[in-house]
Design a protein around this motif. Structure first.
Motif, PDB file in Angstrom:
ATOM      1  N   GLY A   1      44.476  25.790  58.506  1.00 27.50           N
ATOM      2  CA  GLY A   1      45.283  26.491  59.334  1.00 27.50           C
ATOM      3  C   GLY A   1      45.402  26.363  60.931  1.00 27.50           C
ATOM      4  O   GLY A   1      44.632  25.740  61.544  1.00 27.50           O
ATOM      5  N   GLN A   2      46.674  26.607  61.266  1.00 27.90           N
ATOM      6  CA  GLN A   2      46.931  26.306  62.607  1.00 27.90           C
ATOM      7  C   GLN A   2      46.055  27.119  63.759  1.00 27.90           C
ATOM      8  O   GLN A   2      45.964  27.119  64.926  1.00 27.90           O
ATOM      9  CB  GLN A   2      48.480  26.482  63.161  1.00 27.90           C
ATOM     10  N   TYR A   3      45.644  28.663  63.269  1.00 24.93           N
ATOM     11  CA  TYR A   3      45.200  29.437  64.015  1.00 24.93           C
ATOM     12  C   TYR A   3      43.289  28.929  64.253  1.00 24.93           C
ATOM     13  O   TYR A   3      42.743  29.824  64.986  1.00 24.93           O
ATOM     14  CB  TYR A   3      45.270  30.829  63.415  1.00 24.93           C
ATOM     15  N   ASN A   4      43.117  28.083  63.367  1.00 22.27           N
ATOM     16  CA  ASN A   4      41.688  27.729  63.489  1.00 22.27           C
ATOM     17  C   ASN A   4      41.654  26.921  64.832  1.00 22.27           C
ATOM     18  O   ASN A   4      42.257  26.310  65.445  1.00 22.27           O
ATOM     19  CB  ASN A   4      41.353  26.608  62.328  1.00 22.27           C
ATOM     20  N   LEU A   5      40.408  27.361  65.707  1.00 20.22           N
ATOM     21  CA  LEU A   5      39.798  26.792  66.668  1.00 20.22           C
ATOM     22  C   LEU A   5      39.985  25.472  67.079  1.00 20.22           C
ATOM     23  O   LEU A   5      40.563  24.979  68.083  1.00 20.22           O
ATOM     24  CB  LEU A   5      38.599  27.391  67.074  1.00 20.22           C
TER      25      LEU A   5
ATOM     26  N   ARG B   1      36.972  30.139  71.901  1.00 22.56           N
ATOM     27  CA  ARG B   1      35.948  29.372  72.358  1.00 22.56           C
ATOM     28  C   ARG B   1      34.991  29.943  72.885  1.00 22.56           C
ATOM     29  O   ARG B   1      33.776  29.784  72.701  1.00 22.56           O
ATOM     30  CB  ARG B   1      36.622  28.481  73.618  1.00 22.56           C
ATOM     31  N   LYS B   2      35.048  31.148  73.424  1.00 25.57           N
ATOM     32  CA  LYS B   2      34.084  31.874  73.927  1.00 25.57           C
ATOM     33  C   LYS B   2      33.338  32.677  72.973  1.00 25.57           C
ATOM     34  O   LYS B   2      31.978  32.689  73.118  1.00 25.57           O
ATOM     35  CB  LYS B   2      34.642  33.231  74.796  1.00 25.57           C
ATOM     36  N   LEU B   3      33.833  32.889  71.782  1.00 25.90           N
ATOM     37  CA  LEU B   3      32.891  33.500  70.762  1.00 25.90           C
ATOM     38  C   LEU B   3      32.249  32.233  70.039  1.00 25.90           C
ATOM     39  O   LEU B   3      30.974  32.491  69.663  1.00 25.90           O
ATOM     40  CB  LEU B   3      33.776  34.020  69.828  1.00 25.90           C
ATOM     41  N   MET B   4      32.789  31.277  69.890  1.00 27.16           N
ATOM     42  CA  MET B   4      32.071  30.129  69.666  1.00 27.16           C
ATOM     43  C   MET B   4      30.885  29.601  70.186  1.00 27.16           C
ATOM     44  O   MET B   4      29.678  29.447  69.851  1.00 27.16           O
ATOM     45  CB  MET B   4      33.005  28.647  69.356  1.00 27.16           C
ATOM     46  N   HIS B   5      30.983  29.827  71.766  1.00 27.34           N
ATOM     47  CA  HIS B   5      29.961  29.463  72.738  1.00 27.34           C
ATOM     48  C   HIS B   5      28.801  30.730  72.679  1.00 27.34           C
ATOM     49  O   HIS B   5      27.505  30.317  72.715  1.00 27.34           O
ATOM     50  CB  HIS B   5      30.481  29.329  74.121  1.00 27.34           C
ATOM     51  N   GLN B   6      29.254  31.735  72.174  1.00 25.64           N
ATOM     52  CA  GLN B   6      28.392  32.922  72.042  1.00 25.64           C
ATOM     53  C   GLN B   6      27.267  32.779  70.651  1.00 25.64           C
ATOM     54  O   GLN B   6      26.346  33.137  70.605  1.00 25.64           O
ATOM     55  CB  GLN B   6      29.002  34.202  71.706  1.00 25.64           C
TER      56      GLN B   6
ATOM     57  N   TYR C   1      38.190  42.029  70.689  1.00 28.56           N
ATOM     58  CA  TYR C   1      39.144  40.841  70.684  1.00 28.56           C
ATOM     59  C   TYR C   1      40.292  40.881  69.764  1.00 28.56           C
ATOM     60  O   TYR C   1      40.901  39.802  69.647  1.00 28.56           O
ATOM     61  CB  TYR C   1      38.236  39.637  70.633  1.00 28.56           C
ATOM     62  N   GLN C   2      40.509  41.966  69.186  1.00 26.80           N
ATOM     63  CA  GLN C   2      41.403  42.024  68.005  1.00 26.80           C
ATOM     64  C   GLN C   2      41.339  40.961  67.076  1.00 26.80           C
ATOM     65  O   GLN C   2      42.397  39.929  66.668  1.00 26.80           O
ATOM     66  CB  GLN C   2      42.569  42.056  68.493  1.00 26.80           C
ATOM     67  N   LEU C   3      40.251  40.531  66.438  1.00 26.07           N
ATOM     68  CA  LEU C   3      39.790  39.510  65.626  1.00 26.07           C
ATOM     69  C   LEU C   3      40.498  39.831  64.221  1.00 26.07           C
ATOM     70  O   LEU C   3      40.173  40.724  63.605  1.00 26.07           O
ATOM     71  CB  LEU C   3      38.578  39.234  65.420  1.00 26.07           C
ATOM     72  N   ARG C   4      41.436  38.788  63.854  1.00 23.13           N
ATOM     73  CA  ARG C   4      41.933  39.084  62.307  1.00 23.13           C
ATOM     74  C   ARG C   4      40.823  38.082  61.558  1.00 23.13           C
ATOM     75  O   ARG C   4      40.097  37.518  61.771  1.00 23.13           O
ATOM     76  CB  ARG C   4      43.283  38.025  62.489  1.00 23.13           C
ATOM     77  N   PRO C   5      40.820  38.729  60.114  1.00 27.06           N
ATOM     78  CA  PRO C   5      40.101  38.105  59.075  1.00 27.06           C
ATOM     79  C   PRO C   5      40.005  36.594  59.185  1.00 27.06           C
ATOM     80  O   PRO C   5      39.247  35.839  58.924  1.00 27.06           O
ATOM     81  CB  PRO C   5      40.602  38.674  57.957  1.00 27.06           C
ATOM     82  N   GLN C   6      41.197  35.785  59.336  1.00 29.69           N
ATOM     83  CA  GLN C   6      41.429  34.480  59.461  1.00 29.69           C
ATOM     84  C   GLN C   6      40.743  34.049  60.458  1.00 29.69           C
ATOM     85  O   GLN C   6      40.057  32.819  60.277  1.00 29.69           O
ATOM     86  CB  GLN C   6      43.109  34.356  59.529  1.00 29.69           C
ATOM     87  N   GLU C   7      40.595  34.773  61.662  1.00 31.50           N
ATOM     88  CA  GLU C   7      39.730  34.122  62.647  1.00 31.50           C
ATOM     89  C   GLU C   7      38.354  34.162  62.434  1.00 31.50           C
ATOM     90  O   GLU C   7      37.600  33.211  62.757  1.00 31.50           O
ATOM     91  CB  GLU C   7      40.243  34.873  64.034  1.00 31.50           C
ATOM     92  N   ILE C   8      38.053  35.179  62.037  1.00 32.34           N
ATOM     93  CA  ILE C   8      36.554  35.476  61.440  1.00 32.34           C
ATOM     94  C   ILE C   8      36.020  34.504  60.583  1.00 32.34           C
ATOM     95  O   ILE C   8      34.976  33.723  60.647  1.00 32.34           O
ATOM     96  CB  ILE C   8      36.133  36.940  61.150  1.00 32.34           C
ATOM     97  N   SER C   9      36.905  34.173  59.637  1.00 33.38           N
ATOM     98  CA  SER C   9      36.700  33.173  58.502  1.00 33.38           C
ATOM     99  C   SER C   9      36.638  31.816  59.092  1.00 33.38           C
ATOM    100  O   SER C   9      35.589  30.891  58.795  1.00 33.38           O
ATOM    101  CB  SER C   9      37.878  33.184  57.403  1.00 33.38           C
ATOM    102  N   ALA C  10      37.578  31.453  59.830  1.00 34.63           N
ATOM    103  CA  ALA C  10      37.575  30.175  60.427  1.00 34.63           C
ATOM    104  C   ALA C  10      36.362  29.936  61.462  1.00 34.63           C
ATOM    105  O   ALA C  10      36.040  28.897  61.247  1.00 34.63           O
ATOM    106  CB  ALA C  10      38.884  29.995  61.609  1.00 34.63           C
ATOM    107  N   LEU C  11      35.963  30.962  62.160  1.00 38.35           N
ATOM    108  CA  LEU C  11      34.998  30.722  63.190  1.00 38.35           C
ATOM    109  C   LEU C  11      33.576  30.593  62.493  1.00 38.35           C
ATOM    110  O   LEU C  11      32.724  29.430  62.787  1.00 38.35           O
ATOM    111  CB  LEU C  11      34.841  31.908  64.184  1.00 38.35           C
TER     112      LEU C  11
END
Length: 561
Positions: A134-138, A156-161, A307-317
């Motif tokens: 997916g293109q939404y993946n970090l 990127r901030k969330l990954m650093h956390q 951060y209005q995270l979509r399910p796709q973003e939680i999945s990818a992170l």
């Protein structure tokens, strides 16, 4: 007979058929001429661009240089091209798209680190991104517009956390305990060292991500996820067979997946494309379980509204953390075993240093690092000698046209760091295939200047550097130091009692490479050390008990629901 009389004598449908056939021929001819003109114009543009860009092989129309790619390990081929053209940069055409390969540490530093603001984006990646993760993946996000850059900063901030430099210090205790369990496992079944390393690496990221350790090397969460990671690792290695050939002929990607066997199942619509996929379900499961409030999945759900995270973003992170951390860390440890087996002389100074500083009654800890300079150098050489991310991870792409030494690097061009070539340059690393920790001892005659403080480029560059670098370095030091302290890595013997050789070049072909299976004999260095390993391993299992748990999800059956 006059022409007019001839037509009058013919049946009307014959005349109509002739006119129709003649008209169709004219149309077909016009289409062919238009296509030919289009191909010639496109090829003229390719050749014009080639005259401005770094040197490389001469491309053909449409296919570029794809047909010249080797079947395996193209990074070796690009290293050879760099030497042939006597340049740090080469241009190689994948279909109609030029790719620039960086084969020199100083050039990589100049472009990808010092000009990080320009080379912070990703190119269009049809196979790995659009049809794959997916293109939404970090790791795949294009950042050419302000909204894209803003979203990238959030992720990127969330990954650093989760795995930032300061955060990973909180993980030292359970990471150290899992490393002690590895040593205990090696006493009981040393021939299964690969499985032990995979369990260790997967368990660490599972505790971080989902608050649950993985205790069984045969747990499907290990075998299935790592198998998927291995498959994904091949989806960004340039190739002349499908599915990577889709990068050369992108029009074929438009065919629905169910009718396109050349897509190898990529791009199939379903739960994974709606975000409610395997890793999202693991995150939901972890969020609903009581306890372990500091696990990464719970943090993501706490920050979801902000951060209005979509399910796709939680999945990818969560998937990036879990999948990448398990595969790369275990592969690095396998490489360490291969290096110890192939170059046993490098262990003698390490043993002397460890015996002097640590002794036999306990294993080394991170607090010993400052007093173990040779051990630190040995771990750095593991990262340098056979880097896992052999082409530096995903490609970079400039957000604007850029120039280096007078050469044009157009906006959105694939720019790839060839870590294989960078870490094998004779200027920085004489006899590059020899495992030699002295390269990282400043006072040693084998030390050479290298850009940056690390002395290696294993984890990438600039704003796209691997988010998990600190976690990987911390865990690799702990585990490799414990392996060297605790064990002798000797030749395995065949049925006739002869040593079984190992091949230091026999590696897999994926983006994240690891040694092909090889046999070694792993045994404790002394009885005192064996007893210390048993004592520490048993205590580690007690300390890790709060993280025990199971998941109801299995990747092999998840998408069949």
């Amino acid at each position: 007979m006059a022409i007019e009389q001839l037509f009058e004598a013919l049946p009307l449908h014959y005349v109509q058929y002739g006119i129709s056939k003649y008209g169709a021929g004219i149309i077909a001819f016009a289409v062919l001429v238009t296509a030919a003109v289009g191909v010639l114009a496109d090829y003229a543009w390719m050749l014009y661009l080639r005259s401005k860009m770094p040197p490389g092989p001469f491309p053909l129309p449409i296919v570029g240089n794809t047909y010249q790619l080797p079947d395996n390990k193209p990074w070796i081929y690009f290293e050879e091209l760099s030497k042939k053209y006597n340049t740090s940069l080469i241009t190689y055409w994948i279909g109609r798209n030029p790719t620039v390969w960086i084969n020199d540490a100083w050039t990589a530093s100049e472009l990808l680190d010092k000009r990080a603001g320009i080379y912070c984006s990703r190119p269009r990646m049809l196979v790995f991104a659009e049809l794959g993760s997916g293109q939404y993946n970090l790791v795949n996000m294009i950042t050419t517009t302000q909204p894209e850059r803003d979203r990238f900063r959030v992720q990127r901030k969330l990954m650093h956390q989760g795995v930032g430099i300061q955060q990973v210090k909180k993980y030292r205790d359970f990471q150290n305990d899992e490393s002690k369990v590895v040593a205990l496992d090696l006493l009981n079944s040393p021939e299964e060292y690969v499985a032990h390393f995979e369990r260790y690496a997967t368990s660490v990221v599972s505790i971080i991500g989902f608050g649950r350790r993985v205790g069984d090397p045969k747990d499907p969460i290990i075998t299935e996820v790592i198998a998927v990671m291995h498959r994904a690792a091949g989806l960004n290695v340039p190739g002349k067979s499908f599915p990577m050939l889709l990068e050369t002929f992108p029009i074929l990607a438009r065919v629905p997946t169910e009718y396109a066997p050349w897509k190898h199942g990529l791009g199939r619509k379903g739960k994974s494309h709606r975000g409610h996929d395997f890793f999202y379900s693991l995150a939901v499961e972890a969020n609903e379980n009581p306890g372990h409030e500091d696990c990464y999945a719970k943090m993501l759900f706490k920050e979801q509204a902000k951060y209005q995270l979509r399910p796709q973003e939680i999945s990818a992170l969560s998937g990036n953390l879990f999948g990448a951390g398990s595969d790369t860390s275990s592969s690095t440890l396998i490489t360490a075993i291969l290096a110890m087996r192939a170059f046993p002389e490098t262990l003698i100074p390490a043993w002397e240093e460890l015996d002097r500083v640590v002794g036999s009654d306990r294993s080394p800890s991170l607090e010993d690092d400052a007093n173990l300079p040779y051990m630190r150098a040995l771990v750095k050489e593991v990262f340098r000698w056979r880097s896992v991310a052999i082409i530096g991870g995903q490609p970079h792409a400039p957000t604007q046209d850029d120039y280096y030494n007078g050469w044009l690097i157009p906006k959105s061009t694939w720019v790839q760091g060839n870590v294989w070539a960078i870490h094998r340059n004779e200027r920085e690393f004489p006899e590059p295939d020899r495992f030699n920790p002295n390269r990282f001892i400043k006072e040693s005659a084998d030390a050479r200047p290298f850009p940056g403080e690390k002395g290696y480029m294993t984890f990438g560059w600039g704003r796209r550097i691997c988010s998990g670098q600190a976690l990987a370095e911390q865990g690799t030091w702990l585990t490799v130091a414990r392996l060297v302290w605790g064990f002798k890595i000797e030749s395995a013997l065949d049925k006739s009692g002869k040593p079984i050789p190992v091949d230091i070049f026999d590696y897999t072909n994926g983006l994240n490479m690891r040694p092909q299976p090889f046999k070694v004999n792993i045994k404790p260095r002394s009885e005192a050390i064996r007893q210390a390993i048993i004592r520490e391993g048993k205590q580690a299992l007690v300390d890790l008990a709060p993280y025990e748990g199971v998941t109801k999800h299995r990747m092999s059956t998840f998408y069949k629901k």
